[in-house]
Write an enzyme that holds these catalytic residues in place. Structure first.
Site, PDB file in Angstrom:
ATOM      1  N   CYS A 130       0.849  -1.193   0.000  1.00 42.16           N
ATOM      2  CA  CYS A 130       0.000   0.000   0.000  1.00 42.16           C
ATOM      3  C   CYS A 130       0.882   1.240   0.000  1.00 42.16           C
ATOM      4  CB  CYS A 130      -0.925  -0.017   1.223  1.00 42.16           C
ATOM      5  SG  CYS A 130      -1.923   1.472   1.404  1.00 42.16           S
ATOM      6  N   CYS A 133      -0.357   3.841   2.518  1.00 36.88           N
ATOM      7  CA  CYS A 133      -0.029   3.530   3.907  1.00 36.88           C
ATOM      8  C   CYS A 133       1.459   3.691   4.197  1.00 36.88           C
ATOM      9  CB  CYS A 133      -0.433   2.087   4.231  1.00 36.88           C
ATOM     10  SG  CYS A 133      -2.079   1.607   3.694  1.00 36.88           S
ATOM     11  N   ASP A 134       2.306   3.277   3.266  1.00 36.18           N
ATOM     12  CA  ASP A 134       3.725   3.093   3.580  1.00 36.18           C
ATOM     13  C   ASP A 134       4.686   3.886   2.712  1.00 36.18           C
ATOM     14  OD1 ASP A 134       2.962   1.127   5.477  1.00 36.18           O
ATOM     15  OD2 ASP A 134       2.782  -0.340   3.866  1.00 36.18           O
TER      16      ASP A 134
END
Length: 303
Positions: A130, A133-134
């Site tokens: 992701c 997300c990251d």
């Protein structure tokens, strides 16, 4: 034990759409979600194919959906995985990892899919699924993106927007299947390069902590290596159906349903990406959730 008219397993766009229709029909419904509501849409940087929004972040879209569901007083249970089901009786039983038991005469399975794992065994821990997300820690760094589909290119463009220095997209097949316009946009940045007919054979850890990726170019028959700071893997998804094995009729892990989203068990419906179908989009999942909820309502009234 908690009793409802309808238990919806899965809190993605499909499950939340079903919950909205159920609530408006005065059906007492609950959503059981093993993570947080939103599903894979939460991982999507930009959604541009849902009517009413020319462009919206996936998380923002799902937050609006959740607000709608909550406004209708639908019970939502998150971070609690379904670990066992008993669909043999008139009242269906669903048990979760938190020790809860839910009972209802009708169930909608809308568990969606999960990303396929990075297929190369490695001790290199900086493997992600992701970019939303990251991606932030990779500003100014070099990353490897595995997968030449729409997700691979869309997420690469998002990573560039976060300030990632350069990106190498690797596709094992002879060509990438992402939309031509998206591919052109990515290549035009000058910071995204694409390798097709290429396999990642290994990833070592260097003393610096960076990764050393090993590649095999199948077209040219050559091997080479490249230092990287992180890996993002976008090579497809698999259905979340393990708990329904030997319970529901399935094909390659996907649940078989008819046009009314009915499974082989009366009172049990399945909808969205988890079913056998040709197209898997946000809008098709919403349509499936609508049908499943309407049909579940008809089933409940017939009892």
């Amino acid at each position: 034990m908690k009793s409802f008219d309808l238990v919806i397993i899965g809190g993605g766009i499909c499950g939340m759409t079903a919950a909205i229709y159920a609530a408006r029909a005065n059906i007492r419904a609950c959503i059981l979600e093993q993570q947080v509501c939103g599903g894979l849409v939460n991982w999507t940087n930009t959604v541009e194919n849902v009517p009413s929004y020319q462009s919206i972040h996936g998380i923002d879209l799902m937050e609006k959906c959740r607000e709608h569901v909550e406004s209708l007083q639908v019970a939502i249970e998150e971070v609690d995985e379904v670990v066992e089901v008993d669909f043999s009786g008139d009242i269906k039983i669903v048990r979760t990892s938190m020790g809860e038991e839910y009972r209802a005469p009708a169930v909608i399975v809308a568990t969606g899919r999960k990303p396929r794992p990075f297929p190369v065994e490695t001790d290199f821990e900086k493997v992600h699924y992701c970019s939303v997300c990251d991606g932030t820690p990779y500003k100014g760094k070099s990353v490897l993106v595995m997968g030449g589909g729409n997700s691979g290119f869309d997420e690469s463009l998002y990573l560039l927007g976060l300030g990632v220095h350069d990106i190498h997209i690797v596709e094992t097949f002879p060509s990438c299947i992402a939309a031509a316009a998206t591919q052109d946009q990515a290549r035009a940045t000058g910071k995204i390069r694409v390798s097709v007919s290429t396999d990642i054979t290994a990833v070592d850890i260097l003393p610096s902590g960076r990764g050393l990726a090993h590649f095999h170019d199948k077209a040219e028959g050559r091997d080479y290596t490249e230092e990287i700071d992180g890996i993002f893997c976008f090579i497809g998804q698999d259905p979340n159906t393990s708990v329904f094995e030997n319970v529901l009729d399935m094909e390659h892990g996907y649940i078989r349903v008819n046009a009314d989203m009915e499974t082989n068990i009366p009172g049990v419906f399945a909808a969205g990406d988890v079913t056998v179908k040709k197209y898997r989009q946000i809008t098709t999942a919403m349509g499936d959730g609508t049908i499943a909820a309407l049909q579940a309502g008809a089933y409940l009234r017939s009892r």
